[in-house]
Design an enzyme around this catalytic site. Structure first.
Site, PDB file in Angstrom:
ATOM      1  N   LYS A  39      11.840   0.611   1.870  1.00 48.51           N
ATOM      2  CA  LYS A  39      11.646   1.768   0.767  1.00 48.51           C
ATOM      3  C   LYS A  39      12.880   2.907   0.631  1.00 48.51           C
ATOM      4  O   LYS A  39      13.463   3.167   1.444  1.00 48.51           O
ATOM      5  CB  LYS A  39      10.015   2.561   1.171  1.00 48.51           C
ATOM      6  CG  LYS A  39       9.168   1.485   1.117  1.00 48.51           C
ATOM      7  CD  LYS A  39       7.739   1.993   1.128  1.00 48.51           C
ATOM      8  CE  LYS A  39       6.741   0.810   0.813  1.00 48.51           C
ATOM      9  NZ  LYS A  39       5.180   1.352   1.326  1.00 48.51           N
ATOM     10  N   ARG A  92       3.906  -3.751   8.111  1.00 46.96           N
ATOM     11  CA  ARG A  92       4.217  -4.703   6.675  1.00 46.96           C
ATOM     12  C   ARG A  92       5.485  -4.660   6.726  1.00 46.96           C
ATOM     13  O   ARG A  92       6.096  -3.831   6.286  1.00 46.96           O
ATOM     14  CB  ARG A  92       3.395  -4.055   5.653  1.00 46.96           C
ATOM     15  CG  ARG A  92       3.499  -4.800   4.456  1.00 46.96           C
ATOM     16  CD  ARG A  92       2.526  -4.223   3.354  1.00 46.96           C
ATOM     17  NE  ARG A  92       2.802  -4.844   1.898  1.00 46.96           N
ATOM     18  CZ  ARG A  92       3.825  -5.161   1.186  1.00 46.96           C
ATOM     19  NH1 ARG A  92       4.818  -4.078   1.583  1.00 46.96           N
ATOM     20  NH2 ARG A  92       3.827  -5.563   0.134  1.00 46.96           N
TER      21      ARG A  92
END
Ligand code: YH5
Length: 274
Positions: free
Chosen positions: A204, A238
């Site tokens: 991210k 995740r």
């Protein structure tokens, strides 16, 4: 939890079947690398993206889910729509991973209708198309915890047992760098909600801001974030890079530093340090 994206590959001219076949191959590769859960998604939720029509999402996801449920691990589906929730649970999926925490019309009832399905409720401020424009919180940790507590209460009112629920702070979803870092440092406060936490840091933007690395060079930052998230109480991470994360967690867990209550690393700690 290994990430299986079923979004169109603009470099492929094989059409939808090529994307589908690639996703199925990828799912098998993640399993071989040690993934405990597969997370299949057909909506790109990156900042600025718009959701596809529901028929498109369903056509992307359902064939891959049908294949994945034969592989012998829990199958999670990243979706918010009641049509997709019903279809994938009917097809044997085990978990609904909803970045909108079952707030979309009909989603709560569709999830409640399958009494054994697991549910991940994630916090997001706004919608992916606009969420990064000017996120604001009074206290990001208090606000996120309050939202998750409220969504859990709503789910229970709809007949969803608390035991079915996992909670997620939603790193990167309607949050500035400072918001993400504050949530990360204080992640353990969210364990007070009484449910397991899932953390999604993989590749991210915050990791890019911290390291200066583009998305394609964020494996090491992602693994470091996964370890830190586990140390701060996350029970599920995740990730895109399953093999590297599994290796890192094996070594991390061997040090007995602890993590979430009930995790193997805490069992080790209890044995050696009564
Ligand atoms: C999550 O945190 N995230 S999709 C932008 C990137 C890289 C990755 C390069 N679904 C989560 O992975 N579900 C997504 O920039 C999720 N928690 C849960 N539960 C976004 C993503 C990504 C976005």
């Amino acid at each position: 939890m290994g990430i299986v994206n079923v979004t169109p590959d603009s470099f492929s001219d094989g059409g939808r079947h090529a994307d589908e076949a690639a996703a199925c191959l990828h799912a098998e590769r993640l399993l071989a690398q040690g993934a405990d859960i597969l997370d299949i998604g057909g909506e790109s939720t990156r900042p600025g993206s718009q959701p596809p029509p529901v028929e498109v999402e369903l056509a992307r996801v359902l064939p891959v889910v049908r294949q994945a449920v034969t592989l012998g691990v829990p199958v999670s589906v990243d979706t918010s729509r009641h049509e997709v929730i019903r279809a994938v649970l009917d097809a044997g999926a085990d978990i609904i991973n909803d970045i909108r925490a079952l707030q979309s019309p009909g989603a709560l009832a569709a999830a409640a209708a399958h009494p054994r399905a697991g549910l991940c409720l994630m916090h997001m401020q706004g919608e992916p198309a606009t969420m990064q424009i000017s996120p604001h919180y009074d206290d990001v940790v208090v606000d996120v915890a309050g939202f998750l507590a409220q969504r859990m209460a709503v789910a229970e009112t709809a007949g969803i047992a608390a035991e079915r629920i996992v909670l997620d702070p939603g790193y990167g979803f309607g949050k500035t760098l400072d918001h993400n870092l504050m949530l990360f440092r204080r992640q353990r406060e969210l364990t007070a909600l009484g449910r397991p936490l899932l953390a999604g840091w993989s590749r991210k933007g915050t990791l890019g801001q911290l390291t200066g690395r583009p998305a394609g060079e964020r494996m090491v930052p992602s693994v470091a974030a996964a370890l830190a998230a586990v140390a701060l109480g996350a029970r599920v991470v995740r990730v895109h890079d399953v093999a590297d994360t599994v290796d890192a967690l094996k070594v991390w867990n061997s040090a007995g530093l602890g993590g979430a209550p009930g995790c193997d690393n805490n069992e080790t700690q209890r044995r050696t340090d009564p």
